[in-house]
Motif scaffolding. Structure first.
Motif, PDB file in Angstrom:
ATOM      1  N   GLN A 224       0.826  -1.208   0.000  1.00 32.48           N
ATOM      2  CA  GLN A 224       0.000   0.000   0.000  1.00 32.48           C
ATOM      3  C   GLN A 224       0.860   1.259   0.000  1.00 32.48           C
ATOM      4  O   GLN A 224       0.499   2.261  -0.632  1.00 32.48           O
ATOM      5  N   ALA A 225       2.010   1.232   0.675  1.00 29.55           N
ATOM      6  CA  ALA A 225       2.901   2.388   0.671  1.00 29.55           C
ATOM      7  C   ALA A 225       3.414   2.670  -0.739  1.00 29.55           C
ATOM      8  O   ALA A 225       3.497   3.834  -1.165  1.00 29.55           O
ATOM      9  N   VAL A 226       3.755   1.616  -1.482  1.00 30.61           N
ATOM     10  CA  VAL A 226       4.204   1.789  -2.859  1.00 30.61           C
ATOM     11  C   VAL A 226       3.077   2.371  -3.714  1.00 30.61           C
ATOM     12  O   VAL A 226       3.284   3.301  -4.516  1.00 30.61           O
ATOM     13  N   VAL A 227       1.871   1.867  -3.545  1.00 29.72           N
ATOM     14  CA  VAL A 227       0.726   2.351  -4.323  1.00 29.72           C
ATOM     15  C   VAL A 227       0.414   3.803  -3.974  1.00 29.72           C
ATOM     16  O   VAL A 227       0.167   4.637  -4.873  1.00 29.72           O
ATOM     17  N   ASP A 228       0.426   4.138  -2.684  1.00 33.55           N
ATOM     18  CA  ASP A 228       0.157   5.523  -2.273  1.00 33.55           C
ATOM     19  C   ASP A 228       1.181   6.480  -2.875  1.00 33.55           C
ATOM     20  O   ASP A 228       0.849   7.598  -3.297  1.00 33.55           O
ATOM     21  N   ALA A 229       2.450   6.045  -2.898  1.00 36.01           N
ATOM     22  CA  ALA A 229       3.498   6.883  -3.488  1.00 36.01           C
ATOM     23  C   ALA A 229       3.245   7.103  -4.977  1.00 36.01           C
ATOM     24  O   ALA A 229       3.470   8.210  -5.503  1.00 36.01           O
ATOM     25  N   MET A 230       2.755   6.096  -5.652  1.00 35.28           N
ATOM     26  CA  MET A 230       2.464   6.224  -7.083  1.00 35.28           C
ATOM     27  C   MET A 230       1.295   7.178  -7.319  1.00 35.28           C
ATOM     28  O   MET A 230       1.288   7.957  -8.279  1.00 35.28           O
ATOM     29  N   TYR A 231       0.268   7.122  -6.444  1.00 31.93           N
ATOM     30  CA  TYR A 231      -0.849   8.068  -6.567  1.00 31.93           C
ATOM     31  C   TYR A 231      -0.349   9.517  -6.458  1.00 31.93           C
ATOM     32  O   TYR A 231      -0.734  10.396  -7.235  1.00 31.93           O
ATOM     33  N   ARG A 232       0.525   9.759  -5.476  1.00 32.24           N
ATOM     34  CA  ARG A 232       1.032  11.119  -5.283  1.00 32.24           C
ATOM     35  C   ARG A 232       1.866  11.560  -6.486  1.00 32.24           C
ATOM     36  O   ARG A 232       1.724  12.692  -6.982  1.00 32.24           O
ATOM     37  N   ALA A 233       2.742  10.669  -6.966  1.00 28.15           N
ATOM     38  CA  ALA A 233       3.595  11.029  -8.111  1.00 28.15           C
ATOM     39  C   ALA A 233       2.748  11.279  -9.361  1.00 28.15           C
ATOM     40  O   ALA A 233       3.039  12.188 -10.153  1.00 28.15           O
ATOM     41  N   PHE A 234       1.689  10.491  -9.536  1.00 32.59           N
ATOM     42  CA  PHE A 234       0.826  10.669 -10.701  1.00 32.59           C
ATOM     43  C   PHE A 234       0.085  12.010 -10.636  1.00 32.59           C
ATOM     44  O   PHE A 234      -0.057  12.715 -11.653  1.00 32.59           O
ATOM     45  N   SER A 235      -0.381  12.390  -9.441  1.00 29.41           N
ATOM     46  CA  SER A 235      -1.129  13.638  -9.293  1.00 29.41           C
ATOM     47  C   SER A 235      -0.233  14.865  -9.421  1.00 29.41           C
ATOM     48  O   SER A 235      -0.721  15.968  -9.707  1.00 29.41           O
ATOM     49  N   GLU A 236       1.059  14.714  -9.239  1.00 29.58           N
ATOM     50  CA  GLU A 236       1.990  15.836  -9.310  1.00 29.58           C
ATOM     51  C   GLU A 236       2.726  15.906 -10.640  1.00 29.58           C
ATOM     52  O   GLU A 236       3.751  16.554 -10.754  1.00 29.58           O
ATOM     53  N   GLY A 237       2.254  15.333 -11.634  1.00 28.72           N
ATOM     54  CA  GLY A 237       2.975  15.371 -12.911  1.00 28.72           C
ATOM     55  C   GLY A 237       2.136  14.986 -14.120  1.00 28.72           C
ATOM     56  O   GLY A 237       1.543  15.860 -14.738  1.00 28.72           O
ATOM     57  N   PRO A 238       2.100  13.729 -14.420  1.00 28.16           N
ATOM     58  CA  PRO A 238       2.703  12.634 -13.646  1.00 28.16           C
ATOM     59  C   PRO A 238       4.227  12.615 -13.748  1.00 28.16           C
ATOM     60  O   PRO A 238       4.792  13.065 -14.723  1.00 28.16           O
ATOM     61  N   ARG A 239       4.856  12.118 -12.708  1.00 26.98           N
ATOM     62  CA  ARG A 239       6.304  11.938 -12.657  1.00 26.98           C
ATOM     63  C   ARG A 239       6.595  10.563 -12.058  1.00 26.98           C
ATOM     64  O   ARG A 239       5.690   9.902 -11.527  1.00 26.98           O
ATOM     65  N   ASP A 240       7.818  10.125 -12.152  1.00 25.40           N
ATOM     66  CA  ASP A 240       8.147   8.813 -11.598  1.00 25.40           C
ATOM     67  C   ASP A 240       8.311   8.912 -10.086  1.00 25.40           C
ATOM     68  O   ASP A 240       8.635   9.980  -9.548  1.00 25.40           O
ATOM     69  N   ILE A 241       8.071   7.819  -9.415  1.00 23.01           N
ATOM     70  CA  ILE A 241       8.167   7.820  -7.963  1.00 23.01           C
ATOM     71  C   ILE A 241       9.619   7.689  -7.530  1.00 23.01           C
ATOM     72  O   ILE A 241      10.471   7.176  -8.269  1.00 23.01           O
ATOM     73  N   THR A 242       9.887   8.146  -6.322  1.00 19.32           N
ATOM     74  CA  THR A 242      11.238   8.095  -5.755  1.00 19.32           C
ATOM     75  C   THR A 242      11.205   7.381  -4.407  1.00 19.32           C
ATOM     76  O   THR A 242      10.127   7.104  -3.857  1.00 19.32           O
ATOM     77  N   THR A 243      12.390   7.136  -3.878  1.00 17.58           N
ATOM     78  CA  THR A 243      12.486   6.536  -2.548  1.00 17.58           C
ATOM     79  C   THR A 243      11.799   7.411  -1.509  1.00 17.58           C
ATOM     80  O   THR A 243      11.103   6.911  -0.610  1.00 17.58           O
ATOM     81  N   ASP A 244      11.964   8.749  -1.647  1.00 13.17           N
ATOM     82  CA  ASP A 244      11.362   9.666  -0.679  1.00 13.17           C
ATOM     83  C   ASP A 244       9.843   9.585  -0.704  1.00 13.17           C
ATOM     84  O   ASP A 244       9.185   9.720   0.341  1.00 13.17           O
ATOM     85  N   ASP A 245       9.249   9.389  -1.908  1.00 16.25           N
ATOM     86  CA  ASP A 245       7.788   9.255  -1.997  1.00 16.25           C
ATOM     87  C   ASP A 245       7.311   8.051  -1.180  1.00 16.25           C
ATOM     88  O   ASP A 245       6.334   8.131  -0.431  1.00 16.25           O
ATOM     89  N   VAL A 246       8.012   6.937  -1.341  1.00 19.19           N
ATOM     90  CA  VAL A 246       7.621   5.731  -0.614  1.00 19.19           C
ATOM     91  C   VAL A 246       7.852   5.922   0.880  1.00 19.19           C
ATOM     92  O   VAL A 246       7.039   5.499   1.718  1.00 19.19           O
TER      93      VAL A 246
END
Length: 515
Positions: free
Chosen positions: A442-464
Motif C-alpha cells: 500500500q505504501a508503494v501504491v500511495d506513493a504512485m498516486y502522489r507522483a501521478f497527481s503531481e505530474g505525472p512523474r516517476d516515484i522516488t524513494t522519498d515518496d515511498v
C-alpha cells in the motif's frame, strides 16, 4: 466400469430393496443403471422402469405399463408389478421423489411398505435425487450412494463420441484430446458436453486453443456453485517476498503427486495450515502453491456455504468437496477457516456440522487434494483442527524480517514496472519495521498516486518513505492482537514460515521468557 457401476451392481445383487442415488445428473444416472441392469441380466426377465410426475411409468424395453399419474399410484402399481412377477430383476427408478417424501406422510409410508415388500422379490427401487437428505423414517430401509462426477475416461469417451458425431475437424493428438477432457474435470457430463460443443461451434475446429476456452467454462460453472472459485495458476514464487522456509518446504514436495513419487512409496501431501497476522501473505501463498506445483487451485469460501434452508449448507459443502476430488490432483484453499465457527452456536448447529464435515473429510480423504487452510484468529479454532493427520505442517506467518521486507519492496516495485535498483530498498526496509506485506504494498501504491497527481512523474524513494510515515501499521493499531498471535508462535505451536534466523529468534525469545 467405474466404481459407481460396481457399487450399484453389488447392492442389486445383494437384493437391497431401495437405493437413493444422489446426483444432479439424472440422465446419466438412468444410463448407468441401464448399463448395470444389462450387464447383470440382459434377458427379457429384466427391465428398467422409470417414473416421473410428468410422464408416469415408462419401460426401457417398451412394455405396456399401467397409468400412474401420482406418486401414490406409482408406488401402488410398482408393488403390484413386483408381486405379480417376483422372479423378474426389474429396476424401478423414481425421479425427484424427494419432493414428495418430505411433503406427504402418505407417500413416505407407502414408500416404506414398498421397500419391505420388495425384500421378497428380485426387483429393486432407485430414487434419484440431488440431496442426501433422506427422512429419518426411511434411513433403515435405504442405502444412500453418491454418484461421482464423470472421471477422465468418461469425459474422454464423451469427447471422442462428440467428435465422431459432429465430424468436426480435429487437430488434436491423442494427448491433446486427453488434455481437453482433463480441462473439463469437475463438470457434469452435460456441462462438459456443452463446453465441448461451444468450442466446436466457435471456429468449426478443435485444437489446443480450445483447452483454455473449456477451462473458462469450468470456472464459470464452478463459480455458480456459490462456494467454490477456480483460480488460474498466475502467481509464482517470485511474487511472494520472504517466507523462505515455507518455500523450501513446498519445493521439496513439488513432484510428490506423480507416479514416480508413488512408486517410491511417498504419500501425496495432505495439506498445510497458514496461521498469522493479517496482511502477511497467507492468501498470496495459497495462490502461489497452485502455480509452483502447476495444479488447479480451488478456493472454498466457507462463508458462502451457509444457506437459509435446512440441509442446504451441508449439501453445498458436499458438492464442493466432490468437485475438488474429481479435479484432483489439485490445491483446495479454505480461506479463513475460522469463519465456519463464527455463529457461536446460534444457527441450530449448522456451523458445527459444516466444520465437523470439513475436518472429517480432511482426515479421511484418499484423493490427492492438497488443502491450504488460512486463519487470522487461531483462538476461534477448536484445538483438534490443527493436529497432524489433517495437515502435514502448520506454518506461522509473522511480521516480516528486514531481509524479507527488502524482498517485498523488490516484488512490489517490479510488479508495477519499476526498477528496484533505482530505489534505496535497504533504507525503506529499515523504515518499515513492524509493517506487514500488505502495508508495504500500500505504501508503494500511495506513493504512485502522489507522483501521478503531481505530474505525472516517476516515484522516488522519498515518496515511498513519506507514504510509510503516514501509514499506521497493524502492529501498532492492533498491538494486543498481534502480540497474542506472536506468543502463539513463541510457544512452539507452529513452524515459522520465515528465515531460519527468524525461527531461531523465536525460540531464543521462549528461552528468555522461561529463564
Amino acid at each position: 466400469m467405474t466404481a459407481v457401476h460396481d457399487d450399484l451392481n453389488l447392492y442389486l445383487r445383494a437384493r437391497v430393496p431401495m437405493i437413493v442415488l444422489v446426483t444432479v445428473e439424472e440422465l446419466r444416472a438412468v444410463e448407468i443403471l441401464d448399463e448395470v441392469r444389462v450387464g447383470r441380466d440382459a434377458s427379457a426377465s429384466s427391465d428398467l422402469v422409470v417414473w416421473d410426475f410428468g410422464g408416469g411409468l415408462a419401460s426401457r424395453d417398451g412394455r405396456s405399463l399401467p397409468a400412474a399419474p401420482t406418486p401414490e399410484t406409482a408406488l401402488d402399481k410398482i408393488a403390484e408389478l413386483a408381486r405379480a412377477h417376483p422372479d423378474r430383476k426389474d429396476i424401478y427408478v423414481l425421479k425427484d421423489f424427494h419432493e414428495f417424501w418430505h411433503r406427504s406422510p402418505a407417500v413416505k409410508r407407502r414408500l416404506r411398505n414398498l421397500a419391505h415388500a420388495l425384500v421378497t422379490t428380485y426387483a429393486s427401487l432407485v430414487v434419484t435425487t440431488h440431496s442426501a437428505d433422506v427422512p429419518p423414517e426411511l434411513a433403515d430401509d435405504v442405502v444412500v450412494l453418491d454418484m461421482p462426477l464423470p472421471d477422465l475416461a468418461t469425459l474422454r469417451a464423451d469427447l471422442d463420441a462428440l467428435i465422431e458425431q459432429t465430424r468436426v475437424e480435429c487437430d488434436l493428438t491423442a494427448h491433446g484430446r486427453a488434455r481437453l477432457a482433463q480441462a473439463a474435470l469437475g463438470l457434469t457430463a452435460a456441462q462438459a458436453r456443452r463446453a465441448f460443443s461451444k468450442a466446436i461451434v466457435r471456429d468449426k475446429v478443435l485444437d489446443e486453443l480450445d483447452i483454455p476456452a473449456v477451462l473458462e467454462e469450468k470456472k464459470a460453472v464452478i463459480r455458480a456453485s456459490q462456494a467454490l472459485e477456480f483460480h488460474g495458476a498466475e502467481e509464482t514464487v517470485d511474487d511472494v517476498g520472504g517466507l523462505e522456509l515455507l518455500k523450501e518446504w513446498l519445493r521439496l514436495r513439488e513432484g510428490a503427486f506423480g507416479e514416480e513419487a508413488a512408486a517410491f512409496g511417498l504419500p501425496a501431501p495432505k495439506g498445510m495450515a497458514l496461521i498469522g497476522i493479517p496482511g502477511t501473505g497467507k492468501s498470496l501463498t495459497a495462490k502461489m502453491i497452485g502455480g509452483l506445483w502447476r495444479l488447479p487451485l480451488l478456493r472454498l469460501d466457507v462463508g458462502a456455504l451457509f444457506g437459509s434452508l435446512v440441509g442446504e449448507s451441508e449439501e453445498r459443502l458436499r458438492l464442493a468437496l466432490k468437485v475438488a476430488e474429481v479435479v484432483s490432483p489439485c490445491v483446495l484453499w479454505i480461506d479463513e477457516i475460522e469463519k465456519s465457527m463464527a455463529s457461536g452456536g446460534l444457527d441450530g448447529g449448522t456451523s458445527a456440522r459444516v466444520f465437523g464435515t470439513i475436518l472429517t473429510w480432511m482426515q479421511e480423504k484418499t484423493e490427492p487434494v492438497f488443502v491450504v487452510a488460512t486463519a487470522n484468529d487461531v483462538g476461534a479454532l477448536p484445538p483438534e483442527t490443527l493436529r497432524r493427520g489433517r495437515f502435514d505442517e502448520v506454518f506461522f506467518l509473522d511480521l516480516p524480517t528486514e531481509e524479507e521486507r527488502r524482498d517485498i519492496f523488490t516484488v512490489h516495485l517490479r510488479k508495477r514496472r519499476r526498477d528496484p535498483a533505482a530505489f534505496e530498498v535497504p533504507r525503506l526496509a529499515r523504515m518499515s519495521d513492524g509493517y506487514v506485506g500488505a502495508e508495504i504494498e500500500q505504501a508503494v501504491v500511495d506513493a504512485m498516486y502522489r507522483a501521478f497527481s503531481e505530474g505525472p512523474r516517476d516515484i522516488t524513494t522519498d515518496d515511498v518513505a513519506r507514504a510509510l510515515e503516514r501509514l499506521v501499521p497493524l502492529s501498532k493499531s492492533q498491538r494486543e492482537r498481534v502480540e497474542d498471535l506472536r506468543a502463539w508462535l513463541r510457544d512452539g505451536r507452529a513452524q515459522s514460515a520465515s528465515f531460519a534466523e527468524a525461527a531461531q529468534a523465536a525460540r531464543n525469545q521462549v528461552r528468555l521468557e522461561l529463564a
